[in-house]
Design an enzyme around this catalytic site. Structure first.
Site, mmCIF file in Angstrom:
data_model
loop_
_atom_site.group_PDB
_atom_site.id
_atom_site.type_symbol
_atom_site.label_atom_id
_atom_site.label_comp_id
_atom_site.label_asym_id
_atom_site.label_seq_id
_atom_site.Cartn_x
_atom_site.Cartn_y
_atom_site.Cartn_z
ATOM 1 N N HIS A 198 -34.920 40.418 -45.337
ATOM 2 C CA HIS A 198 -34.287 39.280 -44.676
ATOM 3 C C HIS A 198 -33.560 38.400 -45.696
ATOM 4 C CE1 HIS A 198 -36.174 39.805 -40.657
ATOM 5 N NE2 HIS A 198 -37.101 40.432 -41.378
ATOM 6 N N ASN B 5 -28.905 37.991 -35.818
ATOM 7 C CA ASN B 5 -29.083 39.438 -35.845
ATOM 8 C C ASN B 5 -28.886 39.918 -37.266
ATOM 9 O OD1 ASN B 5 -26.179 39.052 -35.816
ATOM 10 N ND2 ASN B 5 -26.024 41.259 -35.467
#
Length: 382
Positions: free
Chosen positions: A123, A112
């Site tokens: 990311h 997560n």
């Protein structure tokens, strides 16, 4: 036998010595013998004066002031503003969007989003995260990239990103088992929709949850690498690699994780029909102590056979000898060469031409002084 009792009258009649007074036994009182213990000293008759209480030593004011300053610095905790004034409560409301398209080679699956990922909106933005470094070191990317380039990977390298749970938390421990179960089902739907060639799970715990929810199998002794099951209704393979986080205790450095990224690249090339490059291959380092000791012995023997000191001293390499240097010298007992007054011309070291040296070992070229000796001399010398 009975002894004679002395006559008391004779003893009393003996004259006493003049000048020596007789001791008065009656005047000396008998001494009292105390039983046991030490002799106590006589107590002084003078009354004792009461002792004054000792004054307490006061600590200097300087040391007290210094101690207060030290405690004050420990109490004050420095706050680091990691998110430029954005509170954690505000970041917990944010989510990280997926980067997914059709016909992808690899989809990287995380647990997560963390606080830093939610703040940056990309990311794996953590400075200690090894993902982007391993991506370049393994050859999955041709250049060193960072989290700002995550949206370019699907078109350049066929790599996408997603997470099992969408909610942002400071750590994965803040997630509930219900969120993991729902996230596993949502992840399976994403993979069935986009159908990538490989689903790469960034950490063991992610695949363990996914396998339990999707396949109904609780994996025991899970190993990294390619897994036996595919995503249902697809040809997508499941691949497990170590967590890219720097807090991964089993693989604390990026160098320790690159191996699994290289194998992931090889699996991708195999599925796409790309022949592997034989010029650049992964090297596996091994060490055997016994073989190393044997090699050391062999090297020592070679060094003994070849001594560069001979070459430097006599000017030449170990080559074949000259034709005239093939005969051995035979010496007589007086030191003269037998049959040749020139002491075997060409056999002395000074006359060996450059580039010419002995093919036999040095010990074999030592002249035998006993060759010219007679049998009688040999018998006498023994």
């Amino acid at each position: 036998m009975m002894t004679a009792v002395p006559n008391m009258e004779m003893m009393t009649e003996q004259p006493t010595l003049e000048g020596i007074p007789e001791p008065n036994i009656a005047q000396e009182p008998p001494k009292e013998v105390k039983k046991g213990g030490r002799k106590r000293k006589a107590k002084a008759t003078e009354p004792k004066q009461p002792k004054k209480p000792a004054a307490k030593k006061e600590k200097p004011a300087k040391s007290k002031g210094k101690q207060e300053k030290i405690t004050d610095t420990f109490k004050v905790k420095r706050k680091v503003d990691r998110f430029n004034g954005v509170s954690e409560a505000e970041l917990l409301t944010k989510t990280l969007p997926d980067i997914l398209t059709f016909d992808l080679d690899i989809v990287i699956i995380g647990i997560n989003p963390g606080l830093m990922a939610a703040y940056k909106g990309h990311h794996y933005p953590g400075p200690g995260n090894h993902f982007w470094k391993c991506l370049f070191m393994s050859g999955l990317s041709n250049e060193q990239l960072n989290h700002m380039d995550d949206h370019t990977l699907p078109h350049k390298y066929g790599i996408g990103f997603t997470n099992m749970v969408e909610r942002t938390t400071p750590g994965s421990k803040d997630l509930s088992s219900k969120e993991f179960r729902e996230g596993g089902r949502i992840l399976m739907q994403k993979l069935q929709k986009y159908k990538p060639r490989i689903a790469a799970f960034n950490g063991k715990c992610i695949y363990e949850i996914f396998s339990k929810e999707v396949f109904g199998i609780k994996v025991k002794n899970l190993e990294f690498g390619l897994q036996p099951h595919k995503v249902p209704d697809t040809e997508t393979l499941c691949y497990v690699m170590p967590s890219s986080s720097a807090r991964c205790a089993q693989f604390p450095r990026a160098q320790d994780k690159v191996h699994y990224y290289i194998k992931l690249k090889d699996l991708r090339d195999q599925l796409k029909g790309i022949t592997p490059n034989t010029d650049v291959q992964e090297v596996q380092y091994t060490f055997d102590l016994q073989l190393a000791q044997e090699d050391a012995k062999k090297m020592a023997v070679k060094e003994e056979k070849y001594d560069p000191g001979y070459e430097a001293a006599y000017g030449g390499a170990y080559c074949d000898r000259a034709p005239y240097d093939t005969d051995q010298c035979s010496f007589s007992s007086n030191g003269a060469a037998g049959g040749n007054p020139q002491y075997c011309e060409g056999s002395s070291f000074g006359e060996v031409p450059n580039g010419q040296w002995m093919t036999q070992s040095f010990a074999d070229q030592i002249p035998e002084f006993s060759a010219g000796m007679t049998q009688e001399e040999e018998g006498s010398s023994v």
